[in-house]
Design a protein around this motif. Structure first.
Motif, PDB file in Angstrom:
ATOM      1  N   ARG A   1     -11.249   3.041  11.883  1.00  0.00           N
ATOM      2  CA  ARG A   1     -10.423   2.613  10.764  1.00  0.00           C
ATOM      3  C   ARG A   1     -10.355   3.653   9.649  1.00  0.00           C
ATOM      4  NH1 ARG A   1     -14.365  -2.441   9.150  1.00  0.00           N
ATOM      5  NH2 ARG A   1     -14.667  -1.842   6.982  1.00  0.00           N
ATOM      6  N   TYR A   2      -9.346   3.496   8.827  1.00  0.00           N
ATOM      7  CA  TYR A   2      -9.240   4.251   7.585  1.00  0.00           C
ATOM      8  C   TYR A   2      -9.997   3.514   6.481  1.00  0.00           C
ATOM      9  CZ  TYR A   2      -5.225   6.978   9.394  1.00  0.00           C
ATOM     10  OH  TYR A   2      -4.402   7.807  10.106  1.00  0.00           O
ATOM     11  N   SER A   3     -10.652   4.274   5.624  1.00  0.00           N
ATOM     12  CA  SER A   3     -11.036   3.726   4.331  1.00  0.00           C
ATOM     13  C   SER A   3      -9.770   3.640   3.487  1.00  0.00           C
ATOM     14  CB  SER A   3     -12.048   4.636   3.629  1.00  0.00           C
ATOM     15  OG  SER A   3     -13.236   4.746   4.377  1.00  0.00           O
ATOM     16  N   VAL A   4      -9.755   2.744   2.534  1.00  0.00           N
ATOM     17  CA  VAL A   4      -8.630   2.652   1.614  1.00  0.00           C
ATOM     18  C   VAL A   4      -9.136   2.646   0.178  1.00  0.00           C
ATOM     19  CG1 VAL A   4      -7.098   1.458   3.236  1.00  0.00           C
ATOM     20  CG2 VAL A   4      -8.564   0.128   1.735  1.00  0.00           C
ATOM     21  N   ALA A   5      -8.333   3.200  -0.709  1.00  0.00           N
ATOM     22  CA  ALA A   5      -8.703   3.253  -2.118  1.00  0.00           C
ATOM     23  C   ALA A   5      -7.435   3.341  -2.970  1.00  0.00           C
ATOM     24  CB  ALA A   5      -9.606   4.465  -2.372  1.00  0.00           C
ATOM     25  N   PRO A   6      -7.490   2.827  -4.184  1.00  0.00           N
ATOM     26  CA  PRO A   6      -8.603   2.081  -4.763  1.00  0.00           C
ATOM     27  C   PRO A   6      -8.651   0.643  -4.241  1.00  0.00           C
ATOM     28  CG  PRO A   6      -6.795   2.146  -6.318  1.00  0.00           C
ATOM     29  CD  PRO A   6      -6.372   2.985  -5.152  1.00  0.00           C
ATOM     30  N   TRP A   7      -9.803   0.023  -4.357  1.00  0.00           N
ATOM     31  CA  TRP A   7      -9.923  -1.374  -3.946  1.00  0.00           C
ATOM     32  C   TRP A   7      -9.389  -2.338  -5.002  1.00  0.00           C
ATOM     33  CZ3 TRP A   7     -15.153  -2.848  -1.196  1.00  0.00           C
ATOM     34  CH2 TRP A   7     -15.232  -2.149   0.034  1.00  0.00           C
ATOM     35  N   THR A   8      -9.397  -1.932  -6.255  1.00  0.00           N
ATOM     36  CA  THR A   8      -9.132  -2.884  -7.348  1.00  0.00           C
ATOM     37  C   THR A   8      -7.823  -3.654  -7.188  1.00  0.00           C
ATOM     38  OG1 THR A   8     -10.379  -1.427  -8.809  1.00  0.00           O
ATOM     39  CG2 THR A   8      -9.047  -3.130  -9.849  1.00  0.00           C
ATOM     40  N   PRO A   9      -6.671  -3.019  -6.937  1.00  0.00           N
ATOM     41  CA  PRO A   9      -5.448  -3.822  -6.812  1.00  0.00           C
ATOM     42  C   PRO A   9      -5.440  -4.704  -5.569  1.00  0.00           C
ATOM     43  CG  PRO A   9      -5.011  -1.521  -6.279  1.00  0.00           C
ATOM     44  CD  PRO A   9      -6.387  -1.565  -6.856  1.00  0.00           C
ATOM     45  N   ILE A  10      -6.135  -4.288  -4.507  1.00  0.00           N
ATOM     46  CA  ILE A  10      -6.204  -5.125  -3.312  1.00  0.00           C
ATOM     47  C   ILE A  10      -7.066  -6.356  -3.591  1.00  0.00           C
ATOM     48  CG2 ILE A  10      -6.524  -5.097  -0.817  1.00  0.00           C
ATOM     49  CD1 ILE A  10      -6.844  -2.099  -0.949  1.00  0.00           C
ATOM     50  N   LEU A  11      -8.168  -6.145  -4.273  1.00  0.00           N
ATOM     51  CA  LEU A  11      -9.037  -7.279  -4.616  1.00  0.00           C
ATOM     52  C   LEU A  11      -8.313  -8.252  -5.549  1.00  0.00           C
ATOM     53  CD1 LEU A  11     -12.367  -5.325  -5.224  1.00  0.00           C
ATOM     54  CD2 LEU A  11     -11.867  -6.836  -3.295  1.00  0.00           C
TER      55      LEU A  11
END
Length: 235
Positions: A138-148
């Protein structure tokens, strides 16, 4: 939002930062570095050929630069015989709403309409090559904040309509898979193959929509039909 440790998540502990791409990617890799063996992703309870369930997810268009990037990575990993995700199958899963037979179309309409009233602004993610979990590449994704933030909105709207996610946002670990492990095998060789791919540049993904889909499994792959679409607010 305060993220918490969850033994059922991967990585079990959250990263020290939910905004710094380098920190997130390093944390994901450290978690996989501790894995001794990969497992068969498909040996999971609760699913059969006939299972149909509604999920919220982000889908990646086939014209996205990420698709060509993914193919390059998949080709490099071909000797392992993983079950590759097809170009039309790239996604980031939020959570399950419920089984299809348990939810009427009217409830879906109400859920989607309520979610549309509270959607955030569009945002851009980076897909960062490349890491793995116990059962997937898998890919890491960033930033997490808008996804959270989006996860929390969908969770709260669902809870109000009696359809909450199984897990709170505090234990959500966003990622984008490109291949699934279909057997048990040592992780050391996979790490060796992934290290050169980690030198590739990240890929930007502009997130303008989220989809409610009817998800199923077909021949070692996830397939879906979009049943409702949320349009995020212009930034």
């Amino acid at each position: 939002m305060q993220l918490t440790v969850d033994s059922g998540a991967f990585p079990p502990s959250p990263p020290p930062s939910t905004t710094d791409p380098a920190v997130i990617a390093a944390h994901d890799w450290a978690a996989f570095d501790a894995v001794e063996k990969m497992i068969d992703h498909w040996e999971r309870p609760g699913w059969s050929r006939d299972t149909r369930a509604y999920y919220w997810m982000l889908t990646i268009p086939e014209e996205s630069p990420l698709v060509g990037h993914m193919r390059q990575c998949q080709q490099a990993l071909a000797p392992f015989g993983f079950d590759k995700i097809d170009p039309d199958g790239l996604h980031l899963t939020f959570g399950r709403v419920g089984l299809v037979e348990e939810i009427s179309g009217d409830r879906l309409d109400q859920l989607a309409a309520a979610a549309q009233q509270t959607v955030p602004e569009r945002f851009t993610l980076q897909a960062i090559p490349l890491t793995a979990s116990r059962g997937a590449i898998r890919y890491s994704v960033a930033p997490w904040t808008p996804i959270l933030d989006l996860y929390q909105i969908l969770h709260e709207v669902g809870a109000h309509h009696g359809l909450p996610f199984r897990k709170p946002a505090a234990v959500f670990r966003p990622h984008i898979g490109i291949a699934y492990s279909n057997r048990t095998l040592p992780a050391d060789g996979i790490r060796a193959a992934l290290r050169p791919l980690r030198e590739l540049d990240p890929v930007d993904i502009v997130v303008e929509q989220a989809h409610l889909v009817e998800l199923r499994r077909e021949e070692q792959a996830y397939r879906w039909s979009v049943v409702r679409t949320l349009h995020l607010m212009p930034s």
